[in-house]
Design an enzyme around this catalytic site. Structure first.
Site, PDB file in Angstrom:
ATOM      1  N   LYS A 162       0.786  -1.187  -0.099  1.00 30.77           N
ATOM      2  CA  LYS A 162       0.068  -0.081  -0.090  1.00 30.77           C
ATOM      3  C   LYS A 162       0.619   1.226  -0.036  1.00 30.77           C
ATOM      4  CE  LYS A 162      -3.604  -0.884  -0.570  1.00 30.77           C
ATOM      5  NZ  LYS A 162      -4.087  -1.558  -1.830  1.00 30.77           N
ATOM      6  N   GLY A 163       2.307   1.211  -0.355  1.00 30.17           N
ATOM      7  CA  GLY A 163       3.094   2.269  -0.271  1.00 30.17           C
ATOM      8  C   GLY A 163       3.086   3.131  -1.709  1.00 30.17           C
ATOM      9  N   GLY A 164       2.545   2.505  -2.666  1.00 31.98           N
ATOM     10  CA  GLY A 164       2.313   3.047  -4.056  1.00 31.98           C
ATOM     11  C   GLY A 164       3.253   2.471  -4.948  1.00 31.98           C
ATOM     12  N   THR A 165       3.427   1.010  -4.769  1.00 34.51           N
ATOM     13  CA  THR A 165       4.319   0.189  -5.614  1.00 34.51           C
ATOM     14  C   THR A 165       3.954   0.227  -7.005  1.00 34.51           C
ATOM     15  OG1 THR A 165       3.230  -1.674  -4.612  1.00 34.51           O
ATOM     16  CG2 THR A 165       5.129  -1.095  -3.506  1.00 34.51           C
ATOM     17  N   ARG A 166       2.496  -0.050  -7.126  1.00 30.48           N
ATOM     18  CA  ARG A 166       2.011  -0.323  -8.451  1.00 30.48           C
ATOM     19  C   ARG A 166       2.069   1.061  -9.371  1.00 30.48           C
ATOM     20  NH1 ARG A 166       1.817  -3.631 -11.916  1.00 30.48           N
ATOM     21  NH2 ARG A 166       1.117  -5.315 -10.387  1.00 30.48           N
ATOM     22  N   SER A 251      -4.966   2.335   4.770  1.00 32.63           N
ATOM     23  CA  SER A 251      -5.325   1.797   3.501  1.00 32.63           C
ATOM     24  C   SER A 251      -5.093   0.254   3.520  1.00 32.63           C
ATOM     25  CB  SER A 251      -3.994   2.322   2.740  1.00 32.63           C
ATOM     26  OG  SER A 251      -3.937   1.432   1.550  1.00 32.63           O
ATOM     27  N   GLY A 369      -6.057   4.183  -4.822  1.00 33.03           N
ATOM     28  CA  GLY A 369      -6.740   5.566  -4.346  1.00 33.03           C
ATOM     29  C   GLY A 369      -8.122   5.435  -4.038  1.00 33.03           C
ATOM     30  N   ARG A 370      -8.281   4.470  -3.262  1.00 30.87           N
ATOM     31  CA  ARG A 370      -9.731   4.031  -2.695  1.00 30.87           C
ATOM     32  C   ARG A 370      -9.979   5.282  -1.516  1.00 30.87           C
ATOM     33  NH1 ARG A 370     -10.199  -2.288  -2.737  1.00 30.87           N
ATOM     34  NH2 ARG A 370      -7.775  -2.254  -2.000  1.00 30.87           N
ATOM     35  N   PRO A 371     -11.051   5.614  -1.326  1.00 32.98           N
ATOM     36  CA  PRO A 371     -11.380   6.325  -0.322  1.00 32.98           C
ATOM     37  C   PRO A 371     -11.358   5.628   1.174  1.00 32.98           C
ATOM     38  CG  PRO A 371     -13.565   6.020  -1.348  1.00 32.98           C
ATOM     39  CD  PRO A 371     -12.133   5.458  -2.229  1.00 32.98           C
TER      40      PRO A 371
HETATM   41  N1  LIG Z   1      -0.709   7.864  -9.217  1.00 32.74           N
HETATM   42  C1  LIG Z   1      -1.585   6.828  -8.269  1.00 32.74           C
HETATM   43  N2  LIG Z   1      -2.820   6.485  -8.519  1.00 32.74           N
HETATM   44  C2  LIG Z   1      -3.417   5.881  -7.566  1.00 32.74           C
HETATM   45  N3  LIG Z   1      -2.933   5.492  -6.395  1.00 32.74           N
HETATM   46  C3  LIG Z   1      -1.687   5.888  -5.908  1.00 32.74           C
HETATM   47  C4  LIG Z   1      -0.885   6.629  -7.122  1.00 32.74           C
HETATM   48  N4  LIG Z   1       0.255   6.989  -6.533  1.00 32.74           N
HETATM   49  C5  LIG Z   1       0.314   6.418  -5.439  1.00 32.74           C
HETATM   50  N5  LIG Z   1      -0.781   5.716  -5.299  1.00 32.74           N
HETATM   51  C6  LIG Z   1      -1.195   4.950  -3.742  1.00 32.74           C
HETATM   52  O1  LIG Z   1      -1.043   3.731  -3.908  1.00 32.74           O
HETATM   53  C7  LIG Z   1      -1.532   3.179  -3.154  1.00 32.74           C
HETATM   54  C8  LIG Z   1      -1.626   1.574  -3.450  1.00 32.74           C
HETATM   55  O2  LIG Z   1      -0.373   1.154  -3.231  1.00 32.74           O
HETATM   56  P1  LIG Z   1       0.390  -0.257  -3.726  1.00 32.74           P
HETATM   57  O3  LIG Z   1       0.287  -0.006  -5.249  1.00 32.74           O
HETATM   58  O4  LIG Z   1       1.723  -0.442  -3.275  1.00 32.74           O
HETATM   59  O5  LIG Z   1      -1.008  -1.206  -3.297  1.00 32.74           O
HETATM   60  S1  LIG Z   1      -0.452  -2.752  -3.164  1.00 32.74           S
HETATM   61  O6  LIG Z   1       0.385  -3.142  -2.096  1.00 32.74           O
HETATM   62  O7  LIG Z   1       0.094  -3.507  -4.294  1.00 32.74           O
HETATM   63  O8  LIG Z   1      -1.776  -3.364  -2.965  1.00 32.74           O
HETATM   64  C9  LIG Z   1      -2.940   3.603  -2.863  1.00 32.74           C
HETATM   65  O9  LIG Z   1      -3.303   3.504  -1.894  1.00 32.74           O
HETATM   66  P2  LIG Z   1      -5.098   4.063  -1.481  1.00 32.74           P
HETATM   67  O10 LIG Z   1      -5.310   5.331  -1.608  1.00 32.74           O
HETATM   68  O11 LIG Z   1      -5.167   3.533   0.052  1.00 32.74           O
HETATM   69  O12 LIG Z   1      -5.869   3.201  -2.262  1.00 32.74           O
HETATM   70  C10 LIG Z   1      -2.624   5.059  -3.418  1.00 32.74           C
HETATM   71  O13 LIG Z   1      -2.711   6.110  -2.554  1.00 32.74           O
END
Ligand SMILES: Nc1ncnc2c1ncn2[C@@H]1O[C@H](COP(=O)(O)OS(=O)(=O)O)[C@@H](OP(=O)(O)O)[C@H]1O
Length: 406
Positions: A162-166, A251, A369-371
């Site tokens: 949930k750090g932003g890895t994707r 998250s 980016g879920r609420p």
């Molecule tokens: N550009 C962009 N678009 C959408 N979301 C973004 C982006 N950059 C960072 N994030 C943040 O990424 C969070 C999800 O993290 P991961 O991708 O590491 O999640 S996972 O561990 O693979 O499930 C996700 O967490 P949540 O907001 O809690 O859904 C986002 O805050």
């Protein structure tokens, strides 16, 4: 007079010379048109390469805005593109043809197929741009496409969940010298017994000079992962996207809640005993955020200089800035810049003007980016207090203040 034919047979009518010439001409014309068609298909595909967007004004535009037609590759764009990008596109097409089911352990929240299908019609989740490879005459492209080889990753995004890895991986994939597997392989935590050959086979093909990457956020908290990755190659570059551990925990909880809506509240899971305020560190949502502890294990196998810590917060507020650091760390030319991003007001996040292998704007899927649910402020305050010493230790270890305790 024509000579008589064999007994009982009718005399064969002589084919007029002009008709036979006409037939040959027709045959030649057909093959010429077929070849032209094949070359046309190839050329058109090259024009839909992903890459730096040139000649575009600043961000703030919504996906699919009118005027975004300029994003479709034109001659000017082709000029700007290095040959590597075109070869990368060919490799993507080849990969797509040979595509296999996603790696066995994607976390169920990753739009794996969407990400693995770079702008091709006919593929699941394809954008519909360009014509399908399957339409090309069989074998025609094979010679062109059979390039590159599968390599073990030289760089891995090891965390954090949930750090932003994707987001980081999707942004990096825009770079012509980066090739990454879309699904999370989970090799070093769940499938290590399958062996390195199995792992390598999951990887996309690369050409010389291209970097192979993958991301599996659970590696960061897997005890065995550092030694295992080091055994694969002690030169592996490690990237960790970190985010305020309190927000990260919420998250994480939000993700679980979306799958199992009947779980207890965040507040009740946080504490071992709410009246004493004792935090339940055995709850993974809490435990993952104790970054300093996890990092200690990695530092037994890797020097700190071989690890890059990306700020999850800055990845949202300044994606190009963070991508600049990552490209430097990976020894890549700084190709991904602010020109590649726009802020999508609907999504509330930065998105790509063009994703890898596509000419269309691309935001991450609905699960990113879920609420978050509203959490009791007192619980949040207590959690901040709990994490503070670990955060400070983490800033010290990495030499970077991430600003979560400001
Ligand atoms: N550009 C962009 N678009 C959408 N979301 C973004 C982006 N950059 C960072 N994030 C943040 O990424 C969070 C999800 O993290 P991961 O991708 O590491 O999640 S996972 O561990 O693979 O499930 C996700 O967490 P949540 O907001 O809690 O859904 C986002 O805050």
């Amino acid at each position: 007079m024509a000579p008589p034919g064999p007994a009982g047979a009718l005399p064969a009518p002589a084919e007029p010379l002009s008709r036979s010439i006409f037939r040959k001409f027709l045959l030649m014309l057909c093959s010429l048109l077929t070849s032209l068609y094949v070359f046309y298909c190839l050329a058109e595909r090259c024009q839909t390469l992903s890459g730096p967007v040139v000649g575009l004004s600043g961000g703030g535009e919504e996906a699919g805005d009118p005027g975004r037609g300029v994003l479709a590759g034109g001659p000017r764009e082709l000029e700007m593109w290095p040959a590597a990008a075109q070869r990368k596109r060919l490799l993507q097409l080849q990969q797509w043809r040979r595509r296999r089911p996603p790696a066995p352990h994607d976390d169920g929240n990753e739009a794996v197929w969407e990400e693995e299908t770079p702008g091709l019609a006919g593929g699941p989740g394809g954008s519909g741009a360009g014509s399908s490879v399957a339409e090309a005459p069989p074998g025609t492209l094979e010679l062109l496409l059979d390039e590159g080889s599968k390599q073990l990753p030289q760089a891995i995004i090891i965390g954090v969940k949930k750090g932003g890895t994707r987001a980081l991986l999707e942004f990096l994939r825009v770079h012509p010298d980066v090739r990454a597997v879309g699904a999370e392989p989970h090799f070093f935590d769940r499938s290590y017994d399958k062996g390195l050959a199995w792992y390598r086979d999951l990887m996309p093909r690369t050409l010389e000079g291209q970097i192979t990457m993958e991301k599996t956020p659970s590696y960061f908290v897997t005890r065995e992962a550092p030694a295992r990755i080091s055994a694969m190659s002690k030169d592996t570059k490690l990237i960790v996207v970190v985010r305020d551990p309190v927000t990260r925990a919420i998250s994480d909880y939000t993700q679980t809640l979306s799958k199992r809506p009947d779980i207890p509240t965040f507040e009740s899971l946080t504490f071992k005993n709410r009246s004493t305020g004792l935090i339940d560190t055995s709850w993974s949502a809490i435990q993952i955020g104790i970054y300093a502890k996890h990092l200690e294990h990695w530092l037994r196998h890797f020097p700190i200089g071989q690890m890059l810590f990306v700020s999850g917060e800055r990845l949202i507020s300044d994606p190009a800035g963070e991508l600049g650091r990552v490209q430097d760390f990976l020894g890549l030319k700084r190709i991904i810049t602010d020109k590649h991003f726009y802020f999508n007001k609907t999504k509330g996040f930065p998105c790509l003007k063009k994703a890898e292998g596509s000419s269309k704007p691309h935001c991450l899927g609905k699960t990113k980016g879920r609420p978050h649910p509203e959490i009791d402020r007192e619980v949040v305050r207590r959690l901040r207090e709990f994490y503070r010493p670990f955060n400070l230790k983490f800033y010290q270890m990495t030499g970077h203040d991430f600003g979560w305790d400001g």
